[in-house]
Motif scaffolding. Sequence first.
Motif, PDB file in Angstrom:
ATOM      1  N   MET A   1     -12.841 -33.235  37.753  1.00  0.00           N
ATOM      2  CA  MET A   1     -13.976 -32.370  38.110  1.00  0.00           C
ATOM      3  C   MET A   1     -14.354 -31.512  36.900  1.00  0.00           C
ATOM      4  O   MET A   1     -13.501 -31.112  36.116  1.00  0.00           O
ATOM      5  N   HIS A   2     -15.635 -31.241  36.790  1.00  0.00           N
ATOM      6  CA  HIS A   2     -16.149 -30.414  35.705  1.00  0.00           C
ATOM      7  C   HIS A   2     -16.841 -29.194  36.319  1.00  0.00           C
ATOM      8  O   HIS A   2     -17.647 -29.322  37.242  1.00  0.00           O
ATOM      9  N   TYR A   3     -16.506 -28.014  35.808  1.00  0.00           N
ATOM     10  CA  TYR A   3     -17.107 -26.769  36.305  1.00  0.00           C
ATOM     11  C   TYR A   3     -17.911 -26.104  35.196  1.00  0.00           C
ATOM     12  O   TYR A   3     -17.432 -25.985  34.063  1.00  0.00           O
ATOM     13  N   THR A   4     -19.111 -25.672  35.537  1.00  0.00           N
ATOM     14  CA  THR A   4     -19.914 -24.865  34.626  1.00  0.00           C
ATOM     15  C   THR A   4     -19.890 -23.427  35.123  1.00  0.00           C
ATOM     16  O   THR A   4     -20.338 -23.147  36.239  1.00  0.00           O
ATOM     17  N   LEU A   5     -19.345 -22.529  34.313  1.00  0.00           N
ATOM     18  CA  LEU A   5     -19.236 -21.122  34.696  1.00  0.00           C
ATOM     19  C   LEU A   5     -20.415 -20.345  34.126  1.00  0.00           C
ATOM     20  O   LEU A   5     -20.550 -20.227  32.913  1.00  0.00           O
ATOM     21  N   HIS A   6     -21.258 -19.836  35.003  1.00  0.00           N
ATOM     22  CA  HIS A   6     -22.391 -19.015  34.573  1.00  0.00           C
ATOM     23  C   HIS A   6     -21.882 -17.580  34.413  1.00  0.00           C
ATOM     24  O   HIS A   6     -21.894 -16.787  35.362  1.00  0.00           O
ATOM     25  N   LEU A   7     -21.425 -17.262  33.228  1.00  0.00           N
ATOM     26  CA  LEU A   7     -20.787 -15.969  32.996  1.00  0.00           C
ATOM     27  C   LEU A   7     -21.753 -14.812  33.194  1.00  0.00           C
ATOM     28  O   LEU A   7     -21.357 -13.717  33.592  1.00  0.00           O
ATOM     29  N   THR A   8     -23.008 -15.039  32.893  1.00  0.00           N
ATOM     30  CA  THR A   8     -24.005 -13.972  32.990  1.00  0.00           C
ATOM     31  C   THR A   8     -25.392 -14.576  33.080  1.00  0.00           C
ATOM     32  O   THR A   8     -25.625 -15.704  32.636  1.00  0.00           O
ATOM     33  N   SER A   9     -26.314 -13.838  33.654  1.00  0.00           N
ATOM     34  CA  SER A   9     -27.714 -14.266  33.664  1.00  0.00           C
ATOM     35  C   SER A   9     -28.486 -13.607  32.533  1.00  0.00           C
ATOM     36  O   SER A   9     -29.653 -13.898  32.316  1.00  0.00           O
ATOM     37  N   ALA A  10     -27.819 -12.692  31.810  1.00  0.00           N
ATOM     38  CA  ALA A  10     -28.481 -11.987  30.721  1.00  0.00           C
ATOM     39  C   ALA A  10     -28.586 -12.874  29.486  1.00  0.00           C
ATOM     40  O   ALA A  10     -27.814 -13.805  29.300  1.00  0.00           O
ATOM     41  N   SER A  41      -4.502 -26.530  42.027  1.00  0.00           N
ATOM     42  CA  SER A  41      -4.033 -26.830  43.382  1.00  0.00           C
ATOM     43  C   SER A  41      -4.446 -28.221  43.842  1.00  0.00           C
ATOM     44  O   SER A  41      -3.794 -28.817  44.708  1.00  0.00           O
ATOM     45  N   GLN A  42      -5.518 -28.730  43.274  1.00  0.00           N
ATOM     46  CA  GLN A  42      -5.997 -30.068  43.631  1.00  0.00           C
ATOM     47  C   GLN A  42      -5.297 -31.169  42.849  1.00  0.00           C
ATOM     48  O   GLN A  42      -5.663 -32.349  42.955  1.00  0.00           O
ATOM     49  N   LYS A  43      -4.322 -30.779  42.038  1.00  0.00           N
ATOM     50  CA  LYS A  43      -3.508 -31.733  41.288  1.00  0.00           C
ATOM     51  C   LYS A  43      -4.338 -32.613  40.354  1.00  0.00           C
ATOM     52  O   LYS A  43      -4.037 -33.792  40.153  1.00  0.00           O
ATOM     53  N   GLN A  44      -5.391 -32.013  39.786  1.00  0.00           N
ATOM     54  CA  GLN A  44      -6.205 -32.780  38.854  1.00  0.00           C
ATOM     55  C   GLN A  44      -5.522 -32.815  37.489  1.00  0.00           C
ATOM     56  O   GLN A  44      -5.107 -31.774  36.976  1.00  0.00           O
ATOM     57  N   PRO A  45      -5.410 -33.991  36.882  1.00  0.00           N
ATOM     58  CA  PRO A  45      -4.729 -34.071  35.580  1.00  0.00           C
ATOM     59  C   PRO A  45      -5.514 -33.389  34.467  1.00  0.00           C
ATOM     60  O   PRO A  45      -4.934 -32.915  33.497  1.00  0.00           O
ATOM     61  N   LYS A  46      -6.835 -33.355  34.613  1.00  0.00           N
ATOM     62  CA  LYS A  46      -7.644 -32.668  33.613  1.00  0.00           C
ATOM     63  C   LYS A  46      -8.894 -32.102  34.259  1.00  0.00           C
ATOM     64  O   LYS A  46      -9.429 -32.657  35.218  1.00  0.00           O
ATOM     65  N   THR A  47      -9.346 -30.993  33.726  1.00  0.00           N
ATOM     66  CA  THR A  47     -10.510 -30.287  34.263  1.00  0.00           C
ATOM     67  C   THR A  47     -11.363 -29.775  33.118  1.00  0.00           C
ATOM     68  O   THR A  47     -10.853 -29.169  32.172  1.00  0.00           O
ATOM     69  N   GLY A  48     -12.657 -30.016  33.199  1.00  0.00           N
ATOM     70  CA  GLY A  48     -13.575 -29.516  32.193  1.00  0.00           C
ATOM     71  C   GLY A  48     -14.166 -28.184  32.618  1.00  0.00           C
ATOM     72  O   GLY A  48     -14.570 -28.011  33.775  1.00  0.00           O
ATOM     73  N   ILE A  49     -14.212 -27.249  31.699  1.00  0.00           N
ATOM     74  CA  ILE A  49     -14.805 -25.935  31.945  1.00  0.00           C
ATOM     75  C   ILE A  49     -15.873 -25.685  30.886  1.00  0.00           C
ATOM     76  O   ILE A  49     -15.584 -25.695  29.685  1.00  0.00           O
ATOM     77  N   ALA A  50     -17.113 -25.478  31.326  1.00  0.00           N
ATOM     78  CA  ALA A  50     -18.211 -25.180  30.400  1.00  0.00           C
ATOM     79  C   ALA A  50     -18.658 -23.747  30.599  1.00  0.00           C
ATOM     80  O   ALA A  50     -18.848 -23.293  31.735  1.00  0.00           O
ATOM     81  N   PHE A  51     -18.803 -23.012  29.516  1.00  0.00           N
ATOM     82  CA  PHE A  51     -19.297 -21.632  29.568  1.00  0.00           C
ATOM     83  C   PHE A  51     -20.804 -21.645  29.359  1.00  0.00           C
ATOM     84  O   PHE A  51     -21.303 -22.186  28.378  1.00  0.00           O
ATOM     85  N   PHE A  52     -21.504 -21.008  30.294  1.00  0.00           N
ATOM     86  CA  PHE A  52     -22.967 -21.056  30.284  1.00  0.00           C
ATOM     87  C   PHE A  52     -23.504 -19.667  30.570  1.00  0.00           C
ATOM     88  O   PHE A  52     -22.758 -18.726  30.797  1.00  0.00           O
ATOM     89  N   GLY A  53     -24.817 -19.525  30.559  1.00  0.00           N
ATOM     90  CA  GLY A  53     -25.442 -18.238  30.797  1.00  0.00           C
ATOM     91  C   GLY A  53     -26.740 -18.397  31.554  1.00  0.00           C
ATOM     92  O   GLY A  53     -26.850 -19.282  32.393  1.00  0.00           O
ATOM     93  N   GLY A  54     -27.777 -17.663  31.139  1.00  0.00           N
ATOM     94  CA  GLY A  54     -27.937 -16.793  29.989  1.00  0.00           C
ATOM     95  C   GLY A  54     -27.235 -17.214  28.724  1.00  0.00           C
ATOM     96  O   GLY A  54     -27.160 -18.379  28.393  1.00  0.00           O
TER      97      GLY A  54
END
Length: 369
Positions: A1-10, A41-54
């Motif tokens: 699974m890949h997650y995009t984290l919207h850290l801020t809207s600024a 907790s989902q026992k994923q062997p690898k996870t992508g995290i993208a930092f986004f905004g703003g």
Amino acid sequence: MHYTLHLTSACNMRCAYCYVKSGGGVMRFETAKQVLDTAVSQKQPKTGIAFFGGEPLLHKDLIKQIVSYARGLSQNSGCKFYFKLTTNGLMLDEEFVRFCKGENIFTAISLDGVRQAHDLHRKDAHGNGTFERVESAASALLAHLPNSPVMLTLNPDTVRYYAESVRYLKKLGFVYIFCGLNYSAEWQSAHMRQLKGQYKKLAEFYYENTLAEVKFYLSPFENKIGSHINNRTYRQERCELGKNQLSVASDGALYPCLEFVDDPQYKIGDVFSGVDEGLVQQLFNQSKAESPDCMACAIRARCNHACACQNKRATGAVNRVSAALCRHEQILLPIADKLAKRLYRKRSGQFIQKHYNEFYPILSILEDR
């Protein structure tokens, strides 16, 4: 699974085609922590995290805190986290570039080419062009992470600089150049004629560099050539709206893709209560229904019309394709095919390796490292 984290809207830049909605505040560390804990907790062997905004670099300390926590989780759980971020470059300094290098964070920068093109749409909060500052940041990035990609967004009033801008970015040192049209803009017939001429110039540039065995990736041509050689369709490669990736708003709400963030009708859960799988499937089924105009199209299998996120941005509907995208694909495809045919007939080593050697992606990564 890949997650995009919207850290801020600024954001610290005013872009005429900004895709990020206003509002939403700043993500708390506890929200990001919940995403990472869920992945483990989902026992994923690898996870992508993208930092986004703003603009994500408005919160460098938060990024560092998230990365540090993820590294600790990896040691204890075996789940590997892979990070990437896209920045407009205004806050990208050497110290943070060194941090990205040390943590192996895949870092992309937005630079729309030559000054005339970039400064038309990418201005700072005071309305001043940002070309010099972003160019300086790009040079610092390449000095430490020479295989970082650059993102170029094309608008109707910058299309005349397209080929010149790609040549400039290549000369600056970028090997991986990703170009995309702002499909929600007002593209007229005259702009499309200019676009066709620019693609012909870029085809010659690509041809010359490939014959010279220069490593070079230009997304429009690579995607179209690969779709023919590998019999690959864009529909096979889409994100599947919430099934392979999730966008996390700063308040923790979950959406199927970045374009849907802050639109209540597309909220599919939150990081604390989880995903509503029924809503995900409903949205996925909605996006699968192709426009009747596309069904009989001769280039349907190789056309980039299946991206629900892109369609929504341009037309407001996940399965309605913009006229600009349709015309763009009709222009690009024959030019890309002609280019590929010329290179194949020349038996270009770089071309053959890139498109016919199944191990090339692995070899390319090893070469980059």
